[in-house]
Design an enzyme around this catalytic site. Structure first.
Site, PDB file in Angstrom:
ATOM      1  CE1 TYR A 127      -4.214   1.886   0.356  1.00  0.00           C
ATOM      2  CE2 TYR A 127      -2.577   3.824   1.164  1.00  0.00           C
ATOM      3  CZ  TYR A 127      -3.983   3.473   0.422  1.00  0.00           C
ATOM      4  OH  TYR A 127      -4.697   4.464  -0.015  1.00  0.00           O
ATOM      5  CD  GLN A 189     -11.825   2.410  -1.589  1.00  0.00           C
ATOM      6  OE1 GLN A 189     -12.197   2.394  -0.021  1.00  0.00           O
ATOM      7  NE2 GLN A 189     -11.642   3.403  -2.237  1.00  0.00           N
ATOM      8  CB  SER A 235       5.798  10.052  11.166  1.00  0.00           C
ATOM      9  OG  SER A 235       7.505   9.875  10.985  1.00  0.00           O
ATOM     10  CD  GLN A 257       9.660  13.255  11.298  1.00  0.00           C
ATOM     11  OE1 GLN A 257       8.618  11.824  10.790  1.00  0.00           O
ATOM     12  NE2 GLN A 257      11.066  12.524  11.235  1.00  0.00           N
ATOM     13  CD  GLU A 325       8.304   6.945  12.608  1.00  0.00           C
ATOM     14  OE1 GLU A 325       8.539   6.386  11.471  1.00  0.00           O
ATOM     15  OE2 GLU A 325       8.030   8.157  12.447  1.00  0.00           O
ATOM     16  CG  HIS A 326      12.339   8.831  12.562  1.00  0.00           C
ATOM     17  ND1 HIS A 326      11.098   9.094  12.175  1.00  0.00           N
ATOM     18  CD2 HIS A 326      12.584   7.885  11.461  1.00  0.00           C
ATOM     19  CE1 HIS A 326      10.570   8.582  11.267  1.00  0.00           C
ATOM     20  NE2 HIS A 326      11.153   7.647  10.570  1.00  0.00           N
ATOM     21  CD  GLU A 413       1.288 -30.602  28.304  1.00  0.00           C
ATOM     22  OE1 GLU A 413       2.102 -31.529  27.329  1.00  0.00           O
ATOM     23  OE2 GLU A 413       2.421 -29.764  28.215  1.00  0.00           O
TER      24      GLU A 413
END
Length: 428
Positions: A127, A189, A235, A257, A325-326, A413
């Site tokens: 995507y 979709q 982000s 950012q 993240e960064h 068991e």
């Protein structure tokens, strides 16, 4: 953007920022996405076309971009940009080739053997955000590891603009990366089409790539029908700096950012009061003439933070709690600071390594965990598009020697048939 000089208040603010994707509209969004997915599941291409017209303003006919159009996009791309794409492609490919996991075999003392075998998935779906935006780097970062993994068919979905066109550079990146099929669709979709399959789009085994809240929700809901890379949030960047760092450079990195998204977060942890004020002033000075001024203002105002820490140890402690993240480390000795870092998606060392280097061509993947998920997960990579199987082979001797232990464990068991499945092989 706040300037805070209390560690406890900074910690509270970081926790608030980390939870910025929590919304009272989640139930409403889930309901909308569930309805879209159900329609796609049962009505296929008709539902995909319906929602593409509704949300993107065009009917995707034809839905697939032709191979000829992909090649033309590459040929028509500016020569300088083509060179840059090729440089990025080679660096990313070289790094990800080192990620390929190795299969292995362990032979037992009595002729038994156990193996771990790695194999690529057959079909992968990518995507790529689109519409008014264009992210060829995201194509490279998703398609290259899939290709390196050995995926047989890579299908890419990306929403077109109001005329139904996908950005030429995005198509060029898809051509360069070896994407097999490209479809002019996006949103929930498109995720549904990849997960369930339609007459035009083959069902895939794994879906990767970022998107808006509807795309992310769709990925969450289809997990189980197909695999996903992660659930990416907005982000974020966190910078640890001391007085040796350049305030203008820090401000530019923070805004790099912020310009992504009103929900993007830009954070500075510094040991210098003067630097905190300098960066604050510089950020708003740059914003005044920024082409994405409104986005930057919303991001910085709501999710920006400058915290003044007593020392670098406190900076590191707060950073590990936030798990960015960064993470940029711009200190007199970044490698020493690095030794104490426990949680971060990607780490950028020194003033010559702005986060943009990693976004485009350093080599490591730029699809990274957000919103604190770096505490337990890492970047997208070759393994995202692979799976492993264990292969076990015993002979009569090795089973007999191990039979008592297997039977003891099965009986502990309460699983009689497990134990009996071993016993029966040695009965006359």
């Amino acid at each position: 953007m706040k300037i805070i000089n209390s560690k406890q208040k900074a910690l509270q603010e970081l926790r608030r920022i980390s939870q910025r994707t929590t919304s009272g509209d989640n139930k409403k969004i889930n309901s909308i996405v569930e309805n879209i997915l159900q329609e796609v599941k049962f009505h296929g291409d008709i539902a995909v076309e319906k929602y593409t017209k509704k949300f993107d303003g065009f009917y995707p006919k034809p839905m697939q971009v032709s191979t000829r159009d992909l090649k033309t996009a590459w040929e028509e791309t500016d020569q300088h940009l083509k060179k840059s794409l090729e440089v990025a492609y080679q660096r990313i490919k070289k790094f990800h080739e080192k990620e390929i996991p190795e299969s292995f075999t362990i032979k037992g003392e009595f002729g038994d053997s156990v193996q771990r075998r790695w194999m690529p998935v057959k079909n992968a779906g990518l995507y790529i955000p689109g519409g008014r935006a264009a992210y060829p780097s995201t194509v490279l970062m998703n398609a290259i590891p899939a290709k390196v993994a050995g995926v047989k068919e890579i299908s890419m979905v990306s929403p077109g603009n109001e005329k139904g066109k996908i950005n030429t550079t995005v198509l060029a990146a898809a051509y360069l990366s070896g994407v097999d099929k490209v479809f002019r669709i996006g949103g929930a979709q498109a995720i549904g089409a990849l997960a369930f399959g339609t007459k035009q789009i083959n069902k895939v085994d794994v879906i990767s790539g970022p998107g808006n809240i509807y795309v992310t929700t769709a990925k969450k809901l289809i997990y189980g029908f197909t695999g996903i890379d992660s659930l990416a949030g907005p982000s974020e960047i966190l910078i640890i700096a001391d007085r040796t760092a350049n305030s203008s450079q820090i401000a530019s990195d923070l805004l790099a950012q912020a310009e992504h998204d009103p929900l993007a977060s830009s954070i500075l942890l510094t040991t210098s009061n003067d630097q905190a004020q300098e960066v604050f002033d510089e950020v708003f000075k740059i914003i005044e003439n920024h082409p994405r001024k409104e986005i930057c203002i919303q991001s910085i105002k709501n999710w920006g933070l400058i915290a003044i820490c007593e020392n670098l140890e406190s900076c590191v402690e707060l950073s590990n709690e936030f798990a960015p993240e960064h993470l940029e480390i711009i200190t007199i000795d970044p490698k020493t600071t690095l030794k104490s870092i426990e949680n971060a998606g990607a780490i950028f060392l020194g003033k010559w390594t702005p986060e943009a280097v990693g976004d485009y061509l350093a080599g490591p993947n730029h699809t990274l965990p957000t919103c604190g998920n770096a505490r337990f997960s890492g970047s997208l990579g070759v393994e995202t598009f692979m799976k492993n199987s264990s292969i076990i082979e015993f002979n009569e001797k090795s089973l007999k020697i191990n039979s008592v232990d297997i039977i003891n464990l099965a009986n502990s068991e309460g699983l009689h048939s497990h134990a009996n499945s071993v016993k029966i092989r040695f009965e006359d």
